[in-house]
Design an enzyme around this catalytic site. Sequence first.
Site, PDB file in Angstrom:
ATOM      1  N   HIS A 139       0.854  -1.192   0.000  1.00  0.00           N
ATOM      2  CA  HIS A 139       0.000   0.000   0.000  1.00  0.00           C
ATOM      3  C   HIS A 139       0.891   1.244   0.000  1.00  0.00           C
ATOM      4  CE1 HIS A 139      -3.422   2.560   0.857  1.00  0.00           C
ATOM      5  NE2 HIS A 139      -2.674   3.147   1.771  1.00  0.00           N
ATOM      6  N   THR A 185      -6.088  -8.353   5.925  1.00  0.00           N
ATOM      7  CA  THR A 185      -7.175  -8.800   6.792  1.00  0.00           C
ATOM      8  C   THR A 185      -8.469  -8.179   6.273  1.00  0.00           C
ATOM      9  OG1 THR A 185      -6.866  -6.919   8.258  1.00  0.00           O
ATOM     10  CG2 THR A 185      -5.676  -8.948   8.821  1.00  0.00           C
ATOM     11  N   ASP A 196      -6.618  -2.181   4.484  1.00  0.00           N
ATOM     12  CA  ASP A 196      -5.318  -1.529   4.718  1.00  0.00           C
ATOM     13  C   ASP A 196      -4.952  -1.467   6.212  1.00  0.00           C
ATOM     14  OD1 ASP A 196      -5.010  -1.099   1.989  1.00  0.00           O
ATOM     15  OD2 ASP A 196      -5.921   0.878   2.054  1.00  0.00           O
ATOM     16  N   GLU A 241       8.944   0.918  -3.255  1.00  0.00           N
ATOM     17  CA  GLU A 241       8.027  -0.235  -3.304  1.00  0.00           C
ATOM     18  C   GLU A 241       8.690  -1.388  -4.043  1.00  0.00           C
ATOM     19  OE1 GLU A 241       3.840   0.465  -4.329  1.00  0.00           O
ATOM     20  OE2 GLU A 241       4.215   2.602  -4.179  1.00  0.00           O
TER      21      GLU A 241
HETATM   22  N1  NHR Z   1      -9.248  -6.200   0.727  1.00  0.00           N
HETATM   23  C1  NHR Z   1      -9.263  -6.371   2.064  1.00  0.00           C
HETATM   24  N2  NHR Z   1     -10.246  -7.094   2.594  1.00  0.00           N
HETATM   25  N3  NHR Z   1      -8.317  -5.844   2.880  1.00  0.00           N
HETATM   26  C2  NHR Z   1      -7.317  -5.101   2.351  1.00  0.00           C
HETATM   27  O1  NHR Z   1      -6.407  -4.615   3.191  1.00  0.00           O
HETATM   28  C3  NHR Z   1      -7.251  -4.878   0.948  1.00  0.00           C
HETATM   29  C4  NHR Z   1      -8.257  -5.460   0.156  1.00  0.00           C
HETATM   30  C5  NHR Z   1      -8.258  -5.255  -1.242  1.00  0.00           C
HETATM   31  C6  NHR Z   1      -7.285  -4.484  -1.833  1.00  0.00           C
HETATM   32  C7  NHR Z   1      -5.352  -2.942  -1.674  1.00  0.00           C
HETATM   33  C8  NHR Z   1      -5.697  -1.482  -1.232  1.00  0.00           C
HETATM   34  C9  NHR Z   1      -4.532  -0.576  -1.541  1.00  0.00           C
HETATM   35  O2  NHR Z   1      -3.415  -0.907  -1.155  1.00  0.00           O
HETATM   36  C10 NHR Z   1      -6.318  -3.876  -1.039  1.00  0.00           C
HETATM   37  C11 NHR Z   1      -6.276  -4.086   0.349  1.00  0.00           C
HETATM   38  C12 NHR Z   1      -8.709  -0.842  -3.441  1.00  0.00           C
HETATM   39  C13 NHR Z   1      -9.507  -0.043  -2.639  1.00  0.00           C
HETATM   40  C14 NHR Z   1     -10.864   0.423  -3.108  1.00  0.00           C
HETATM   41  O3  NHR Z   1     -11.455   1.298  -2.518  1.00  0.00           O
HETATM   42  C15 NHR Z   1      -9.015   0.285  -1.381  1.00  0.00           C
HETATM   43  C16 NHR Z   1      -7.777  -0.183  -0.943  1.00  0.00           C
HETATM   44  C17 NHR Z   1      -7.008  -0.991  -1.766  1.00  0.00           C
HETATM   45  C18 NHR Z   1      -7.463  -1.311  -3.020  1.00  0.00           C
HETATM   46  N4  NHR Z   1     -11.430  -0.194  -4.186  1.00  0.00           N
HETATM   47  C19 NHR Z   1     -12.745   0.108  -4.786  1.00  0.00           C
HETATM   48  C20 NHR Z   1     -13.742  -1.050  -4.575  1.00  0.00           C
HETATM   49  O4  NHR Z   1     -14.947  -0.766  -4.542  1.00  0.00           O
HETATM   50  C21 NHR Z   1     -12.625   0.305  -6.291  1.00  0.00           C
HETATM   51  C22 NHR Z   1     -11.647   1.392  -6.651  1.00  0.00           C
HETATM   52  C23 NHR Z   1     -11.251   1.359  -8.130  1.00  0.00           C
HETATM   53  O5  NHR Z   1     -11.628   0.408  -8.849  1.00  0.00           O
HETATM   54  O6  NHR Z   1     -10.472   2.239  -8.522  1.00  0.00           O
HETATM   55  O7  NHR Z   1     -13.317  -2.218  -4.498  1.00  0.00           O
HETATM   56  O8  NHR Z   1      -4.704   0.523  -2.097  1.00  0.00           O
END
Ligand code: NHR
Length: 197
Positions: free
Chosen positions: A94, A126, A130, A159
């Site tokens: 992240h 988890t 994040d 990274e």
């Molecule tokens: N899932 C869980 N359960 N826990 C984490 O810690 C996760 C995860 C899925 C992805 C990566 C994270 C990052 O490092 C990650 C960690 C996407 C979003 C998000 O809001 C948030 C954090 C991360 C990745 N996604 C939207 C959704 O509705 C879509 C956003 C888009 O498509 O641009 O899934 O950044």
Amino acid sequence: MQALLAHPQHRQSYEIVAVVSNKPSAQGLDLARSHGVQTQSLQHTGFPTRELFDEALVKTIDAHAPDLVVLAGFMRILSNGFVAHYAQRLINIHPSLLPSFAGLNTHQRAIEAGCQLHGATVHFVTAELDHGPIVAQAAVEIAPDDTPDTLAARVLQREHEILPACVLAFAHGQLQLDGLRVLWHGQRPSVFTSKEA
Ligand code: NHR
């Protein structure tokens, strides 16, 4: 993902068995293929719910029987079922120094908050977005003239150091999750520099 592919010497320790994306047009799929790695894409838009997409994603991933699943630019929030299935063997990188700036637009938010320090965090995934146990962090200083793009580029360099180092350590059994505690048996990547730069 690019940085993981770019370490052929790591193949003595582990194999990248597949790269999976929810976007068929993801550039990372072409890159993986050019390294001879199997790829698969599974479009989330074809599924009525997040849970059903995640169940199909588990089947797709498990066909390759991985020991570790690495989120590297994967942008779909994963359901509790997915996270539980890969407990202790699912990590993410992240682009912030967690627990600051979970979520999106991290570089802009760090600049706007007036932070002097920013970076990236590798963590076990988890159910709470994040917030999983921290595996390693890399820090960069924010300069007064940084924009989200210039800052993102410097963070990305770091990274590319810490994620391959963490995957290699996991492959060597030097990195484990014990409950909510991360155990390092070998050298943990340094926050400020890396031997692997
Ligand atoms: N899932 C869980 N359960 N826990 C984490 O810690 C996760 C995860 C899925 C992805 C990566 C994270 C990052 O490092 C990650 C960690 C996407 C979003 C998000 O809001 C948030 C954090 C991360 C990745 N996604 C939207 C959704 O509705 C879509 C956003 C888009 O498509 O641009 O899934 O950044």
